[in-house]
Design a protein around this motif. Structure first.
Motif, PDB file in Angstrom:
ATOM      1  N   GLY A 112       0.848  -1.264  -0.063  1.00 13.24           N
ATOM      2  CA  GLY A 112       0.094  -0.003   0.230  1.00 13.24           C
ATOM      3  C   GLY A 112       0.721   1.309  -0.075  1.00 13.24           C
ATOM      4  N   ALA A 113       1.911   1.314   0.994  1.00 12.40           N
ATOM      5  CA  ALA A 113       2.911   2.399   0.748  1.00 12.40           C
ATOM      6  C   ALA A 113       3.537   2.465  -0.390  1.00 12.40           C
ATOM      7  CB  ALA A 113       3.671   2.351   2.054  1.00 12.40           C
ATOM      8  N   GLU A 114       3.964   1.544  -1.121  1.00 11.44           N
ATOM      9  CA  GLU A 114       4.821   1.484  -2.220  1.00 11.44           C
ATOM     10  C   GLU A 114       4.072   1.983  -3.556  1.00 11.44           C
ATOM     11  OE1 GLU A 114       5.872  -2.116  -5.377  1.00 11.44           O
ATOM     12  OE2 GLU A 114       5.931  -2.711  -3.419  1.00 11.44           O
ATOM     13  N   ILE A 115       2.706   1.592  -3.496  1.00 10.11           N
ATOM     14  CA  ILE A 115       1.887   2.021  -4.658  1.00 10.11           C
ATOM     15  C   ILE A 115       1.647   3.532  -4.374  1.00 10.11           C
ATOM     16  CG2 ILE A 115      -0.282   1.839  -5.731  1.00 10.11           C
ATOM     17  CD1 ILE A 115      -0.209  -1.059  -5.035  1.00 10.11           C
ATOM     18  N   ALA A 116       1.260   3.921  -3.122  1.00  9.97           N
ATOM     19  CA  ALA A 116       1.135   5.417  -2.904  1.00  9.97           C
ATOM     20  C   ALA A 116       2.341   6.059  -3.329  1.00  9.97           C
ATOM     21  CB  ALA A 116       0.718   5.549  -1.295  1.00  9.97           C
ATOM     22  N   TRP A 117       3.597   5.704  -2.978  1.00  8.54           N
ATOM     23  CA  TRP A 117       4.637   6.500  -3.351  1.00  8.54           C
ATOM     24  C   TRP A 117       4.888   6.466  -4.774  1.00  8.54           C
ATOM     25  CZ3 TRP A 117       8.393   9.240  -1.603  1.00  8.54           C
ATOM     26  CH2 TRP A 117       9.462   9.425  -1.864  1.00  8.54           C
ATOM     27  N   PHE A 118       4.563   5.493  -5.511  1.00  6.57           N
ATOM     28  CA  PHE A 118       4.479   5.346  -6.867  1.00  6.57           C
ATOM     29  C   PHE A 118       3.397   6.466  -7.599  1.00  6.57           C
ATOM     30  CE2 PHE A 118       5.728   0.835  -7.213  1.00  6.57           C
ATOM     31  CZ  PHE A 118       7.205   1.214  -7.386  1.00  6.57           C
ATOM     32  N   SER A 119       2.318   6.777  -6.824  1.00 12.18           N
ATOM     33  CA  SER A 119       1.339   7.586  -7.333  1.00 12.18           C
ATOM     34  C   SER A 119       1.560   8.995  -7.143  1.00 12.18           C
ATOM     35  CB  SER A 119      -0.089   7.167  -6.775  1.00 12.18           C
ATOM     36  OG  SER A 119      -0.284   5.774  -6.983  1.00 12.18           O
ATOM     37  N   VAL A 120       2.020   9.285  -6.070  1.00 11.33           N
ATOM     38  CA  VAL A 120       2.170  10.699  -5.443  1.00 11.33           C
ATOM     39  C   VAL A 120       3.418  11.248  -4.898  1.00 11.33           C
ATOM     40  CG1 VAL A 120      -0.426  10.827  -5.031  1.00 11.33           C
ATOM     41  CG2 VAL A 120       1.070  10.472  -3.188  1.00 11.33           C
ATOM     42  N   GLN A 121       4.378  10.326  -4.920  1.00  6.10           N
ATOM     43  CA  GLN A 121       5.619  10.496  -4.004  1.00  6.10           C
ATOM     44  C   GLN A 121       5.472  10.776  -2.576  1.00  6.10           C
ATOM     45  OE1 GLN A 121       8.655   9.933  -6.025  1.00  6.10           O
ATOM     46  NE2 GLN A 121       7.303   9.024  -7.448  1.00  6.10           N
ATOM     47  N   ASP A 122       6.112  11.889  -2.297  1.00  3.32           N
ATOM     48  CA  ASP A 122       5.697  12.241  -0.862  1.00  3.32           C
ATOM     49  C   ASP A 122       4.819  13.487  -0.992  1.00  3.32           C
ATOM     50  OD1 ASP A 122       7.516  14.164  -1.929  1.00  3.32           O
ATOM     51  OD2 ASP A 122       8.986  13.754  -0.620  1.00  3.32           O
ATOM     52  N   GLY A 123       4.766  13.982   0.406  1.00  4.24           N
ATOM     53  CA  GLY A 123       3.898  15.331   0.549  1.00  4.24           C
ATOM     54  C   GLY A 123       2.694  15.007   1.207  1.00  4.24           C
ATOM     55  N   ALA A 124       1.830  16.085   0.932  1.00  5.04           N
ATOM     56  CA  ALA A 124       0.313  15.833   1.826  1.00  5.04           C
ATOM     57  C   ALA A 124      -0.366  14.714   1.146  1.00  5.04           C
ATOM     58  CB  ALA A 124      -0.426  17.098   1.962  1.00  5.04           C
ATOM     59  N   ALA A 125      -0.205  14.524  -0.273  1.00  4.09           N
ATOM     60  CA  ALA A 125      -1.216  13.456  -0.902  1.00  4.09           C
ATOM     61  C   ALA A 125      -0.851  12.180  -0.717  1.00  4.09           C
ATOM     62  CB  ALA A 125      -0.879  13.760  -2.535  1.00  4.09           C
ATOM     63  N   PHE A 126       0.382  11.987   0.061  1.00  4.54           N
ATOM     64  CA  PHE A 126       0.977  10.568   0.260  1.00  4.54           C
ATOM     65  C   PHE A 126      -0.133   9.840   1.329  1.00  4.54           C
ATOM     66  CE2 PHE A 126       3.023   7.435   2.929  1.00  4.54           C
ATOM     67  CZ  PHE A 126       3.571   6.390   1.846  1.00  4.54           C
ATOM     68  N   TRP A 127      -0.511  10.315   2.223  1.00  4.38           N
ATOM     69  CA  TRP A 127      -1.198   9.712   3.529  1.00  4.38           C
ATOM     70  C   TRP A 127      -2.623   9.504   2.851  1.00  4.38           C
ATOM     71  CZ3 TRP A 127       1.300   7.217   6.600  1.00  4.38           C
ATOM     72  CH2 TRP A 127       2.669   7.561   6.919  1.00  4.38           C
ATOM     73  N   PRO A 128      -3.291  10.084   2.227  1.00  2.00           N
ATOM     74  CA  PRO A 128      -4.685   9.623   1.624  1.00  2.00           C
ATOM     75  C   PRO A 128      -4.521   8.432   0.648  1.00  2.00           C
ATOM     76  CG  PRO A 128      -4.698  12.263   1.479  1.00  2.00           C
ATOM     77  CD  PRO A 128      -3.292  11.795   1.899  1.00  2.00           C
ATOM     78  N   ALA A 129      -3.382   8.805  -0.425  1.00  2.00           N
ATOM     79  CA  ALA A 129      -3.331   7.631  -1.122  1.00  2.00           C
ATOM     80  C   ALA A 129      -2.816   6.211  -0.604  1.00  2.00           C
ATOM     81  CB  ALA A 129      -2.095   8.165  -2.253  1.00  2.00           C
TER      82      ALA A 129
END
Length: 169
Positions: A112-129
């Motif tokens: 889940g964290a890996e896919i979120a990282w691919f999607s938005v990298q870091d920043g505020a959008a990481f946690w919802p992703a």
């Protein structure tokens, strides 16, 4: 000459598990990668409950499947890590009905964290992703491990050829 931790039979079993895991992942025409996935091969992550040789087999099979099926180096590393950690944790459980829990937790968190990282990298959008991918990956993993993995464990415990080796109840 050093003594191997595994017998020849156990190494062969690990190799077969690796091959089956990779083949199921690469050949089945269902979502195997991404936020929504139903990786049937992950049902095999319950096997370390009975067989320690399943641990390296699952890790190698997952690595091969990710190497050949995903263009992302991070997936090769972290997807394999999630399966390896789940297999190690599963091997230490005492209750077979809990065997699907480690794969669900490890994959929901790590993948889940890996896919979120691919999607938005870091920043505020990481946690919802991450939250979204935690849920979707976790649900897919739960479906595979509980619906397919638990019957697989039951079958192993009932199989006369395997039950001599399946020492836990």
């Amino acid at each position: 000459m050093s003594q191997s931790r595994f017998t020849t039979r156990q190494m062969a079993t690990a190799g077969i598990i690796a091959a089956v895991y990779a083949a199921l992942t690469l050949l089945l025409p269902i979502p195997q990668y991404g936020g929504i996935q139903f990786r049937v091969a992950e049902a095999m992550t319950v096997l370390p409950f009975f067989f320690p040789e399943a641990i390296p087999g699952l890790a190698v099979g997952c690595f091969l499947a990710n190497l050949l099926g995903s263009p992302f180096v991070l997936d090769w590393v972290f997807g394999t890590l999630a399966t390896l950690l789940a297999a190690l944790w599963t091997s230490r459980l005492k209750n077979r009905y809990l065997a699907p829990v480690p794969p669900v937790v490890c994959n929901a968190v790590i993948v889940g964290a890996e896919i979120a990282w691919f999607s938005v990298q870091d920043g505020a959008a990481f946690w919802p992703a991450f939250g979204l991918n935690f849920v979707t990956v976790g649900l897919g993993e739960a479906g595979v491990c509980f619906v397919l993995g638990l019957p697989l464990l039951h079958w192993v415990s009932q199989n006369k050829a395997l039950c001599r080796r399946a020492v836990k109840s």
